[in-house]
Write a protein that holds these residues in place. Structure first.
Motif, PDB file in Angstrom:
ATOM      1  N   TYR A  82       0.811  -1.225   0.000  1.00 56.17           N
ATOM      2  CA  TYR A  82       0.000   0.000   0.000  1.00 56.17           C
ATOM      3  C   TYR A  82       0.844   1.276   0.000  1.00 56.17           C
ATOM      4  O   TYR A  82       0.323   2.368  -0.258  1.00 56.17           O
ATOM      5  CB  TYR A  82      -0.977   0.014   1.183  1.00 56.17           C
ATOM      6  CG  TYR A  82      -0.355   0.065   2.557  1.00 56.17           C
ATOM      7  CD1 TYR A  82       0.268   1.210   3.052  1.00 56.17           C
ATOM      8  CD2 TYR A  82      -0.413  -1.048   3.399  1.00 56.17           C
ATOM      9  CE1 TYR A  82       0.826   1.236   4.319  1.00 56.17           C
ATOM     10  CE2 TYR A  82       0.130  -1.026   4.669  1.00 56.17           C
ATOM     11  CZ  TYR A  82       0.745   0.118   5.124  1.00 56.17           C
ATOM     12  OH  TYR A  82       1.310   0.151   6.380  1.00 56.17           O
ATOM     13  N   THR A 185      -4.544  -5.796   0.826  1.00 55.36           N
ATOM     14  CA  THR A 185      -3.667  -4.716   0.372  1.00 55.36           C
ATOM     15  C   THR A 185      -3.640  -3.541   1.332  1.00 55.36           C
ATOM     16  O   THR A 185      -2.595  -2.934   1.544  1.00 55.36           O
ATOM     17  CB  THR A 185      -4.094  -4.182  -1.002  1.00 55.36           C
ATOM     18  OG1 THR A 185      -5.398  -3.587  -0.908  1.00 55.36           O
ATOM     19  CG2 THR A 185      -4.105  -5.282  -2.048  1.00 55.36           C
ATOM     20  N   PRO A 187      -4.560   0.460   2.152  1.00 57.75           N
ATOM     21  CA  PRO A 187      -4.343   0.854   3.546  1.00 57.75           C
ATOM     22  C   PRO A 187      -5.621   1.057   4.353  1.00 57.75           C
ATOM     23  O   PRO A 187      -5.551   1.272   5.557  1.00 57.75           O
ATOM     24  CB  PRO A 187      -3.571   2.161   3.418  1.00 57.75           C
ATOM     25  CG  PRO A 187      -4.080   2.756   2.144  1.00 57.75           C
ATOM     26  CD  PRO A 187      -4.324   1.582   1.230  1.00 57.75           C
ATOM     27  N   MET A 208      -1.960  -6.379   6.551  1.00 62.70           N
ATOM     28  CA  MET A 208      -1.588  -5.792   5.262  1.00 62.70           C
ATOM     29  C   MET A 208      -0.151  -6.119   4.873  1.00 62.70           C
ATOM     30  O   MET A 208       0.495  -5.362   4.157  1.00 62.70           O
ATOM     31  CB  MET A 208      -1.782  -4.270   5.324  1.00 62.70           C
ATOM     32  CG  MET A 208      -3.172  -3.829   5.744  1.00 62.70           C
ATOM     33  SD  MET A 208      -3.269  -2.040   6.029  1.00 62.70           S
ATOM     34  CE  MET A 208      -4.888  -1.909   6.810  1.00 62.70           C
TER      35      MET A 208
END
Length: 271
Positions: A82, A185, A187, A208
Motif C-alpha cells: 500500500y 492490500t 491501507p 496488510m
C-alpha cells in the motif's frame, strides 16, 4: 538477482559474519532489535536498491548482531504494497537475506482479530495464510537460480518451527493462539461485511503484510515461522473505530511477553 547480490555485498562489508536467522519485525514490534548485542545498524536508504519504510512504528533499518547467542539480521520495519511499492520491492529484503546465507526467518506482524475468541494482546502463531492481495510476488519471468517456477505452498509455515514455538510458549506460560492470517492490500481497514466474508473463508486474523514475504521465502527455500500480535478486533466485532494508534498501543502493552517469547524461540531454535 544482481540487485540482491549488490545489496548483500554492501551489507557484508559492514559485518564480520553472515547471519543464518532473519527477523522481520512488524508495526510496534521492532523493539526486539533493541536487544541485539554488538549491533550494526544500517539505514535502509544506505543499502543499494533497498526501499525506504514510510510507516509510523517502522524504524527503517537493518540490524545485524547477536541475539540469545544466535547471529541474526533483523528488519526493524518492513515495506508494504500500500505504500506504492511493487511486489518485487516489498519482497526484496527476502532475496537479500537468502543471498546473505539466511536459512530460517521469523515474520511478525500486527493484525486485526477475525476469530471472535481472540482478544487484543493475544499472540497468534500463523498456521497458514490466504493471499487476498489480488496479485503474487512471483508473477513474471522466473529465475531458476532463485527458486522453482511453481513453488509448493502446502507447508508455507514450517510445522517443525510451529511446534517449537508452541513448546516455548508452554514453557514460559504464555498463552498463544493459532490460526490463519489473511493478507489484504490496505491501507483502509476492512468493512464489517468484509470481515464476515474473511471469517467464512477461514481467516482468524487480517493484516496488510507478511503474505508476499512468505511466498518469496518459500520460493527461496527458507524455513518460515510466523507470529501475529492481535492488536485490535477487526471491524464489526466491537462497536468502535479502528486506528493505527490503537495498534501501536496494544503492541506496547504486549511488549514484555513478545520479547520473552521471541528471545526463547531464537535461543532454542532448531537448526
Amino acid at each position: 538477482m544482481t540487485n540482491a547480490v549488490e545489496a548483500k555485498d554492501y551489507i557484508l562489508k559492514q559485518v564480520d559474519q553472515a547471519p543464518k536467522i532473519g527477523l522481520i519485525l512488524g508495526s510496534g514490534l521492532g523493539v526486539l532489535a533493541e536487544d541485539i548485542e554488538n549491533p550494526i545498524a544500517i539505514p535502509y536508504q544506505d543499502i543499494p536498491h533497498f526501499p525506504v519504510s514510510t510507516v509510523s512504528g517502522h524504524k527503517g533499518q537493518l540490524v545485524i548482531g547477536t541475539l540469545e547467542g544466535q547471529l541474526v539480521v533483523a528488519m526493524q520495519g518492513r515495506f508494504h504494497f500500500y505504500e506504492g511499492y511493487q511486489m518485487e520491492q516489498v519482497t526484496f529484503p527476502i532475496r537479500v537475506m537468502k543471498a546473505l546465507g539466511v536459512e530460517q526467518i521469523i515474520v511478525t506482524n500486527a493484525a486485526g482479530g477475525i476469530n471472535e475468541s481472540f482478544k487484543p494482546g493475544h499472540l497468534m502463531l500463523i498456521e497458514d495464510h490466504i493471499n487476498n492481495f489480488g496479485t503474487n510476488p512471483l508473477i513474471g519471468k522466473n529465475e531458476e537460480e532463485l527458486g522453482p517456477r511453481f513453488p509448493d505452498m502446502s507447508e508455507a509455515y514450517s510445522k517443525r518451527l510451529l511446534q517449537h514455538a508452541k513448546q516455548v510458549a508452554d514453557s514460559l506460560n504464555i498463552q498463544v493462539q493459532q490460526g490463519v492470517y489473511v493478507g489484504n492490500t490496505g491501507p483502509s481497514y476492512e468493512t464489517g461485511s468484509e470481515v464476515k466474508m474473511l471469517r467464512k473463508w477461514g481467516g482468524d486474523a487480517v493484516g496488510m503484510s507478511t503474505v508476499p514475504e512468505v511466498i518469496v521465502a518459500n520460493h527461496a527455500g527458507l524455513e518460515v515461522l510466523g507470529i501475529s500480535c492481535i492488536s485490535n478486533m477487526a471491524a464489526g466485532i466491537l462497536d468502535q473505530p479502528l486506528t493505527h494508534e490503537e495498534v501501536m498501543e496494544t503492541t506496547e502493552q504486549v511488549k514484555e511477553d513478545f520479547l520473552r517469547f521471541m528471545k526463547e524461540i531464537i535461543r532454542t531454535l532448531p537448526v
